[in-house]
Design a protein around this motif. Structure first.
Motif, PDB file in Angstrom:
ATOM      1  N   GLY A 170       0.771  -1.227   0.000  1.00  0.00           N
ATOM      2  CA  GLY A 170       0.000   0.000   0.000  1.00  0.00           C
ATOM      3  C   GLY A 170       0.804   1.279   0.000  1.00  0.00           C
ATOM      4  N   SER A 171       2.120   1.205  -0.002  1.00  0.00           N
ATOM      5  CA  SER A 171       2.949   2.409   0.032  1.00  0.00           C
ATOM      6  C   SER A 171       3.035   3.058  -1.342  1.00  0.00           C
ATOM      7  CB  SER A 171       4.356   2.065   0.536  1.00  0.00           C
ATOM      8  OG  SER A 171       4.304   1.595   1.870  1.00  0.00           O
ATOM      9  N   ILE A 172       3.366   4.360  -1.369  1.00  0.00           N
ATOM     10  CA  ILE A 172       3.477   5.124  -2.604  1.00  0.00           C
ATOM     11  C   ILE A 172       4.876   5.729  -2.679  1.00  0.00           C
ATOM     12  CG2 ILE A 172       2.503   6.924  -4.057  1.00  0.00           C
ATOM     13  CD1 ILE A 172       0.443   4.811  -3.403  1.00  0.00           C
ATOM     14  N   VAL A 173       5.642   5.352  -3.689  1.00  0.00           N
ATOM     15  CA  VAL A 173       6.927   5.989  -3.961  1.00  0.00           C
ATOM     16  C   VAL A 173       6.659   7.176  -4.875  1.00  0.00           C
ATOM     17  CG1 VAL A 173       9.237   5.703  -4.931  1.00  0.00           C
ATOM     18  CG2 VAL A 173       8.158   3.805  -3.683  1.00  0.00           C
ATOM     19  N   GLY A 193      19.136   0.843  -1.921  1.00  0.00           N
ATOM     20  CA  GLY A 193      18.843  -0.575  -1.791  1.00  0.00           C
ATOM     21  C   GLY A 193      19.029  -1.066  -0.371  1.00  0.00           C
ATOM     22  N   GLY A 194      18.449  -2.243  -0.096  1.00  0.00           N
ATOM     23  CA  GLY A 194      18.664  -2.889   1.188  1.00  0.00           C
ATOM     24  C   GLY A 194      17.835  -2.345   2.339  1.00  0.00           C
ATOM     25  N   TRP A 195      16.791  -1.570   2.032  1.00  0.00           N
ATOM     26  CA  TRP A 195      15.949  -0.997   3.073  1.00  0.00           C
ATOM     27  C   TRP A 195      14.489  -1.353   2.840  1.00  0.00           C
ATOM     28  CZ3 TRP A 195      16.944   2.357   7.308  1.00  0.00           C
ATOM     29  CH2 TRP A 195      18.305   2.660   7.502  1.00  0.00           C
ATOM     30  N   LEU A 196      13.731  -1.363   3.948  1.00  0.00           N
ATOM     31  CA  LEU A 196      12.282  -1.450   3.896  1.00  0.00           C
ATOM     32  C   LEU A 196      11.723  -0.034   3.897  1.00  0.00           C
ATOM     33  CD1 LEU A 196       9.500  -2.915   4.223  1.00  0.00           C
ATOM     34  CD2 LEU A 196       9.866  -2.757   6.697  1.00  0.00           C
ATOM     35  N   TYR A 197      10.829   0.247   2.934  1.00  0.00           N
ATOM     36  CA  TYR A 197      10.196   1.556   2.821  1.00  0.00           C
ATOM     37  C   TYR A 197       8.697   1.395   3.018  1.00  0.00           C
ATOM     38  CZ  TYR A 197      14.628   3.055   0.806  1.00  0.00           C
ATOM     39  OH  TYR A 197      15.954   3.335   0.612  1.00  0.00           O
ATOM     40  N   SER A 198       8.096   2.402   3.678  1.00  0.00           N
ATOM     41  CA  SER A 198       6.671   2.307   3.955  1.00  0.00           C
ATOM     42  C   SER A 198       6.065   3.707   4.010  1.00  0.00           C
ATOM     43  CB  SER A 198       6.436   1.591   5.290  1.00  0.00           C
ATOM     44  OG  SER A 198       5.059   1.352   5.509  1.00  0.00           O
ATOM     45  N   GLY A 199       4.767   3.795   3.660  1.00  0.00           N
ATOM     46  CA  GLY A 199       4.033   5.039   3.801  1.00  0.00           C
ATOM     47  C   GLY A 199       3.794   5.731   2.477  1.00  0.00           C
ATOM     48  N   SER A 200       3.175   6.918   2.584  1.00  0.00           N
ATOM     49  CA  SER A 200       2.870   7.737   1.414  1.00  0.00           C
ATOM     50  C   SER A 200       3.199   9.193   1.761  1.00  0.00           C
ATOM     51  CB  SER A 200       1.397   7.588   1.028  1.00  0.00           C
ATOM     52  OG  SER A 200       1.070   8.412  -0.064  1.00  0.00           O
TER      53      SER A 200
END
Length: 349
Positions: A126-129, A137-144
């Motif tokens: 559900g996240s928006i880049v 690289g190598g990270w967890l991304y989350s949110g909008s």
């Protein structure tokens, strides 16, 4: 309900998709179109779409694309380049961006134009880049907008990949059972993998793209002249009708319930327009926006967020962008309307 085609491929401007190896799985209604080059051992979920019309798409080996997920480009601006061993979950959108090797784009996540996602990154469900983001690289991304949450270990990467694989059953979202409507009656483009049910009224030069689901229920859907409804969007009448005026763009993987969208507006990728919402004329709804029940999005504004709120004014630049989108998509639609689609098969198919 219209009977869906099997999986299809088709050229764009005479250029057909190129596979370096036969896909290991192709779900019902999957579509691969135009200037796409896809590596070995691809896995394409039901009603997934890879569409390379206004630019090219290049994808590495062992790509997995979930049910109703979409890969597309930005016309003559950005291609889409995806590395090897990338997984995109169901209803995800990868749009006009670069995705490094071993990345995971979870269910319903959206990666937007001009972004670069480094190898081994995870974009959570559900996240928006946001456009033109540069994610290491190598990270967890989350949110909008998607922001870094924590480094991702190889063990966690493998677990998330396995979880997405377990979810990739090849099933499609719940069936629609309304009275069938034949797309042959329409003077417009209805993609062969779109599914329509109920009372559907489409004006001339409308585009209903690959993987879309339009279910008028007992109320009906009306879409005005020149409007385009992009790949894997769902328009569902549960308690009332849906009315979309002329010259509207509805982005990829949008969901609309019992609402009205007035002319000269755009509803961005992955948005959810809730029951009773009115999107007034001359509105831009940003990608990933969600409205509340009965909300009214006032004319002349840009709306974004969850829930939707005004974040700026429409201006000449934004209006020119919206106006330029319409003939571009109408041109795409006319090309595919005149193109013979072919069956897309997996190994042993």
């Amino acid at each position: 309900m219209t009977e869906p085609f099997g999986a299809v491929s088709a050229p764009y401007m005479g250029i057909s998709p190129s596979f370096l190896g036969t896909p290991i799985f192709v779900g019902a209604g999957a579509s691969v179109l135009g200037r796409a080059t896809i590596g070995r051992r691809a896995w394409l979920g039901s009603y997934s779409v890879i569409r390379a019309d206004g630019h090219h798409v290049t994808i590495g080996d062992e790509f997995q694309l979930g049910e109703h997920a979409t890969v597309h480009i930005a016309h003559e601006v950005y291609p889409t380049v995806i590395g090897s061993r990338v997984v995109a979950g169901r209803h995800a959108v990868v749009h006009a961006c670069e995705i490094g090797d071993d990345c995971i784009i979870e269910a319903g996540a959206v990666v937007l134009d001009g972004s670069k996602v480094g190898a081994g990154a995870v974009i959570s469900a559900g996240s928006i880049v946001f456009p033109r983001s540069d994610l290491a690289g190598g990270w967890l991304y989350s949110g909008s907008p998607a922001r870094p949450v924590m480094p991702i270990t190889q063990q966690d990467l493998d677990a998330r990949r396995q979880a997405l694989g377990n979810d990739a059953t090849g099933k499609v979202d719940g069936p629609i059972t309304s009275h069938a409507t034949s797309p042959a009656q329409f003077d417009c483009f209805v993609a062969p993998t779109a599914r329509l049910a109920g009372d559907i009224r489409l004006g001339p030069s409308v585009g209903i793209w690959y993987g879309c689901v339009l279910d008028g229920g007992s109320h009906g859907i009306t879409i005005g002249v020149g409007t385009n409804v992009q790949d894997n969007t769902r328009i569902l009448c549960q308690h009332d009708a849906v009315e979309i005026a002329a010259d509207v763009t509805i982005g990829h993987n949008v969901t609309l319930f019992d609402c009205r969208v007035d002319s000269d507006s755009l509803v961005g990728i992955g948005s959810v327009i809730s029951r009773g919402t009115v999107v007034e004329r001359d509105v831009l709804v940003a990608a990933g926006t969600e409205t509340t029940i009965g909300q009214r999005l006032k004319s002349g504004q840009v709306w974004a967020g969850r829930p939707a709120r005004p974040i700026g004014k429409m201006d000449d630049r934004r209006r020119a962008m919206l106006a330029g989108t319409l003939p571009t998509y109408q041109g795409y639609a006319e090309q595919f309307r005149q193109t013979q689609h072919k069956a897309l098969l997996a190994e042993g198919g």
